[in-house]
Scaffold this active site. Sequence first.
Site, PDB file in Angstrom:
ATOM      1  N   ASP A  28      -0.935   8.790  30.308  1.00  8.08           N
ATOM      2  CA  ASP A  28      -1.053   7.624  29.438  1.00  8.08           C
ATOM      3  C   ASP A  28      -2.524   7.420  29.094  1.00  8.08           C
ATOM      4  OD1 ASP A  28      -1.108   5.125  28.254  1.00  8.08           O
ATOM      5  OD2 ASP A  28       0.291   4.206  29.668  1.00  8.08           O
ATOM      6  N   HIS A  29      -2.853   7.635  27.808  1.00  6.41           N
ATOM      7  CA  HIS A  29      -4.260   7.584  27.406  1.00  6.41           C
ATOM      8  C   HIS A  29      -4.834   6.173  27.459  1.00  6.41           C
ATOM      9  CE1 HIS A  29      -7.861   9.310  25.983  1.00  6.41           C
ATOM     10  NE2 HIS A  29      -7.335  10.246  25.224  1.00  6.41           N
ATOM     11  N   ARG A  30      -3.971   5.162  27.619  1.00 11.77           N
ATOM     12  CA  ARG A  30      -4.489   3.802  27.793  1.00 11.77           C
ATOM     13  C   ARG A  30      -5.091   3.609  29.178  1.00 11.77           C
ATOM     14  NH1 ARG A  30       0.880   0.525  26.772  1.00 11.77           N
ATOM     15  NH2 ARG A  30       1.514   2.113  28.291  1.00 11.77           N
TER      16      ARG A  30
END
Length: 439
Positions: free
Chosen positions: A411-413
């Site tokens: 998850d790039h967040r």
Amino acid sequence: MIEIFMPKAGMDMQEGTLIRWLKNIGDKVEKDEPIMEIETDKITMEAEAPGSGIFLSKLVDDGTVVPVLTVIGYIGEEGEKIPEKAEEPLKDEKAEESLKADKAEEPEKAEEPTKADGTAGEVLATPYAKKLAADKGINLEDVSADSNGIIHAKEVLATPLAKRAAEEAGVDLTKVNGSGFNGKIVKDDVEKYAQPAETVAAASMPVESTNFRTVEERKPLRGLRKVVGQRMFESYSQVPTVMQSMKVDMTELILFRKKINEGRREKVSLNDFIIKATAIAVKELPHVRTMIQGDELVTYAEANIGFAVAVDGGLFVPVIKNADILSIREISRQAKNLAAAAREGKIKPDDCKGATFTISNMGMFDVFTFNPIINQPESGILGITGIEDVLKMRDGNVVVRQEAVLCMSYDHRVMDGVGSAQLKKRVKELIEHPIDILV
């Protein structure tokens, strides 16, 4: 008389879906024998009968969502009368909300609704609904009204799920014979009535020459397959997922495992070592066990590793808690027991909760590369591919090594590419120096 409840199969379970009954009315039932299949927000499972006797009553239809600990059926002696409060099946509120106003009923239906006894009062019903209730000996005070507080014929004739099925199939409920209590029409009655017409229509329907394909089978999306589909769709549509791969030399781990298993009855698998190596790395890297909750980043202390288990119709993700501090033998024991429970349909909802990271090993299927989907709310998942022989240069000589690929979706967040690479790099180090996994 023995009550059958919707079981509470987990601490936070509030409701469950009755997928299907496994017994018919009148069947003999033994205690602890599977009597129904239910679906929670996590898994599907079979629920056992709370006692022995004759299956006397179903209070809900297949597909109904029911609050936990609600009575949904009865077991008792042959001929024993069920409690009066159980005569009216439980309502499927979702089905009732989807119903529209009655279509063409009898002419009397257009008259102003009145109380069941013909006077003004709280219970409003159409004349035709009153007639049906009188014919069937049904107390209108026990019948659920529509959104306007009015009881129509369909409220008297059928259960909410049966009414929805009738609308979808275009079936006139007044022509269907009910098999439920007091002649109430249930979903099975509608399906049996509609089936002959569907069969004839299908037989007379010409094959679509433009599509060049024939439907071999059509079945509802439900149960485990539906749960998995919903979870995967939610993850893939809501999470900005990035995938990153790294090669890993499996040669030393393969040799190490062979030595450990020599002369031992209980063998450990490569996957057991991978679970342990991943747990060590997850414990060392806090960002990997961090998840988004609303506007917060929440980091959990434990290295609880979920591992994907394929079963008929879908997959489960059992969780090994605190895997970083467990021995390889204990990890192997838990993994075998959890996988067996999943495949036998005996796994419990709590067995699939609490993961802080998940792995998916496709090595036994010789998969070369794949993009695993994140098991929300976790922030990453590590996939392991099949092992293949490759030629490598070592000290000026060409040697054969066994190599696999670590495929991580993240998850790039929560983390960036470097954070993902750190996890794979640490797992790679442990696999290539397997003695460190045990130290």
